[in-house]
Design a protein around this motif. Structure first.
Motif, PDB file in Angstrom:
ATOM      1  N   ALA A 102       0.826  -1.207   0.000  1.00 44.39           N
ATOM      2  CA  ALA A 102       0.000   0.000   0.000  1.00 44.39           C
ATOM      3  C   ALA A 102       0.863   1.263   0.000  1.00 44.39           C
ATOM      4  O   ALA A 102       0.527   2.267  -0.652  1.00 44.39           O
ATOM      5  CB  ALA A 102      -0.935  -0.006   1.207  1.00 44.39           C
ATOM      6  N   GLU A 103       1.963   1.230   0.733  1.00 40.18           N
ATOM      7  CA  GLU A 103       2.856   2.391   0.773  1.00 40.18           C
ATOM      8  C   GLU A 103       3.504   2.629  -0.587  1.00 40.18           C
ATOM      9  O   GLU A 103       3.634   3.773  -1.038  1.00 40.18           O
ATOM     10  CB  GLU A 103       3.940   2.186   1.836  1.00 40.18           C
ATOM     11  CG  GLU A 103       3.428   2.258   3.262  1.00 40.18           C
ATOM     12  CD  GLU A 103       4.512   1.942   4.273  1.00 40.18           C
ATOM     13  OE1 GLU A 103       4.688   2.737   5.213  1.00 40.18           O
ATOM     14  OE2 GLU A 103       5.195   0.905   4.118  1.00 40.18           O
ATOM     15  N   ARG A 157       2.228   1.710  -3.473  1.00 46.15           N
ATOM     16  CA  ARG A 157       1.165   2.170  -4.360  1.00 46.15           C
ATOM     17  C   ARG A 157       0.863   3.661  -4.116  1.00 46.15           C
ATOM     18  O   ARG A 157       0.665   4.425  -5.064  1.00 46.15           O
ATOM     19  CB  ARG A 157      -0.095   1.348  -4.133  1.00 46.15           C
ATOM     20  CG  ARG A 157      -1.322   1.791  -4.908  1.00 46.15           C
ATOM     21  CD  ARG A 157      -1.118   1.701  -6.406  1.00 46.15           C
ATOM     22  NE  ARG A 157      -0.871   0.328  -6.839  1.00 46.15           N
ATOM     23  CZ  ARG A 157      -0.658   0.000  -8.112  1.00 46.15           C
ATOM     24  NH1 ARG A 157      -0.655   0.947  -9.045  1.00 46.15           N
ATOM     25  NH2 ARG A 157      -0.444  -1.254  -8.443  1.00 46.15           N
ATOM     26  N   ALA A 158       0.850   4.056  -2.854  1.00 49.22           N
ATOM     27  CA  ALA A 158       0.586   5.464  -2.538  1.00 49.22           C
ATOM     28  C   ALA A 158       1.693   6.363  -3.087  1.00 49.22           C
ATOM     29  O   ALA A 158       1.432   7.469  -3.580  1.00 49.22           O
ATOM     30  CB  ALA A 158       0.468   5.640  -1.024  1.00 49.22           C
ATOM     31  N   GLU A 210       1.120   6.795  -6.765  1.00 45.44           N
ATOM     32  CA  GLU A 210       0.049   7.759  -7.027  1.00 45.44           C
ATOM     33  C   GLU A 210       0.534   9.183  -6.815  1.00 45.44           C
ATOM     34  O   GLU A 210       0.118  10.112  -7.525  1.00 45.44           O
ATOM     35  CB  GLU A 210      -1.139   7.462  -6.109  1.00 45.44           C
ATOM     36  CG  GLU A 210      -1.826   6.129  -6.388  1.00 45.44           C
ATOM     37  CD  GLU A 210      -2.399   6.050  -7.795  1.00 45.44           C
ATOM     38  OE1 GLU A 210      -2.828   7.099  -8.328  1.00 45.44           O
ATOM     39  OE2 GLU A 210      -2.405   4.938  -8.366  1.00 45.44           O
ATOM     40  N   ALA A 211       1.434   9.364  -5.829  1.00 44.37           N
ATOM     41  CA  ALA A 211       1.988  10.698  -5.580  1.00 44.37           C
ATOM     42  C   ALA A 211       2.818  11.172  -6.769  1.00 44.37           C
ATOM     43  O   ALA A 211       2.814  12.359  -7.112  1.00 44.37           O
ATOM     44  CB  ALA A 211       2.831  10.693  -4.308  1.00 44.37           C
ATOM     45  N   TYR A 245       9.325   7.259  -4.341  1.00 44.16           N
ATOM     46  CA  TYR A 245       8.796   6.047  -4.984  1.00 44.16           C
ATOM     47  C   TYR A 245       9.913   5.086  -5.349  1.00 44.16           C
ATOM     48  O   TYR A 245       9.806   3.868  -5.137  1.00 44.16           O
ATOM     49  CB  TYR A 245       8.008   6.433  -6.232  1.00 44.16           C
ATOM     50  CG  TYR A 245       7.584   5.246  -7.063  1.00 44.16           C
ATOM     51  CD1 TYR A 245       6.721   4.276  -6.557  1.00 44.16           C
ATOM     52  CD2 TYR A 245       8.072   5.072  -8.354  1.00 44.16           C
ATOM     53  CE1 TYR A 245       6.351   3.170  -7.319  1.00 44.16           C
ATOM     54  CE2 TYR A 245       7.702   3.979  -9.119  1.00 44.16           C
ATOM     55  CZ  TYR A 245       6.843   3.031  -8.599  1.00 44.16           C
ATOM     56  OH  TYR A 245       6.479   1.937  -9.346  1.00 44.16           O
TER      57      TYR A 245
END
Length: 230
Positions: A10-11, A13-14, A17-18, A55
């Motif tokens: 999840a981290e 993926r976040a 997205e950022a 990322y």
């Protein structure tokens, strides 16, 4: 890194997205650019760089994978903040060499000393137990003779002939308000250089090589021209 310390899916993926959001903001800023040095574009660029770096780090920690992007690091020089029309410049040069073939270096220095024994005194080596006949047995003396006999640019172009291997090198051109007084900085020539006065720099390093087998002389060049802050 242990499993407990690894970022979650999840981290990662976040963070991805950022990056997407930062890309949109950067493109929007570019499309709305006002002038050549729009601060909004500069800010969006920095935000995109920071998001991409985060990322990239999380992706590697979680999946041992990397992105194809080169993220600007914090070791770059700050934006130029010197005079628009410098009245003088200082040129700072550093070139690193490894003594890859000591015997070749010693032989070359001995040849120079044999042809001109006065080269020993001329390079500050007298009084240290060094004579023309002994130059070929001391790397310290040989380096003194070599760099005293030839200009740095000639050594750079003939380094292999002298048993040297090129390392990193850099040349900085710094703007100054006025020429220095004779002898003013000789005791500490590389001190007090303001990074914001650097007009341009020219770096050579194998760290820039992406495909070492496909470039000449195993080095690649990086030229950075620093623009004034808006």
């Amino acid at each position: 890194m242990s499993d407990a310390a690894q970022p979650s899916a999840a981290e990662v993926r976040a963070a991805a997205e950022a990056v997407k959001a930062a890309l949109d903001r950067h493109l929007d800023a570019v499309e709305r650019r006002v002038g050549g040095d729009d601060p909004a574009v500069y800010a969006a660029f920095n935000e995109l760089a920071a998001a991409a770096e985060t990322y990239d780090e999380l992706l590697y920690d979680a999946y041992d994978e990397v992105t194809p992007f080169e993220i600007p690091g914090d070791d770059t020089l700050p934006a130029y903040d010197g005079p628009e029309e410098p009245s003088a410049v200082s040129v700072l040069i550093r070139r690193d060499y490894a003594v890859s073939e000591p015997q070749r270096l010693l032989s070359q220095a001995q040849r120079i000393a044999d042809l001109d024994p006065d080269v020993i005194a001329g390079n500050g080596l007298s009084g240290k137990g060094t004579s023309a006949a002994a130059v070929g047995g001391s790397v310290h003396a040989a380096l003194g003779v070599l760099f005293g006999e030839y200009e740095p640019d000639e050594i750079a172009s003939r380094h292999k002939e002298f048993g040297l291997e090129e390392g990193d090198s850099t040349l900085w051109v710094a703007a100054t308000d006025e020429p220095a007084e004779p002898g003013e900085w000789l005791a500490a020539p590389f001190d007090h250089t303001d990074p914001q006065r650097i007009v341009c720099r020219f770096d050579v390093s194998t760290v820039f090589d992406e495909e070492p087998d496909d470039v000449d002389d195993d080095v690649d060049d990086d030229l950075e021209l620093l623009e004034p802050e808006p």
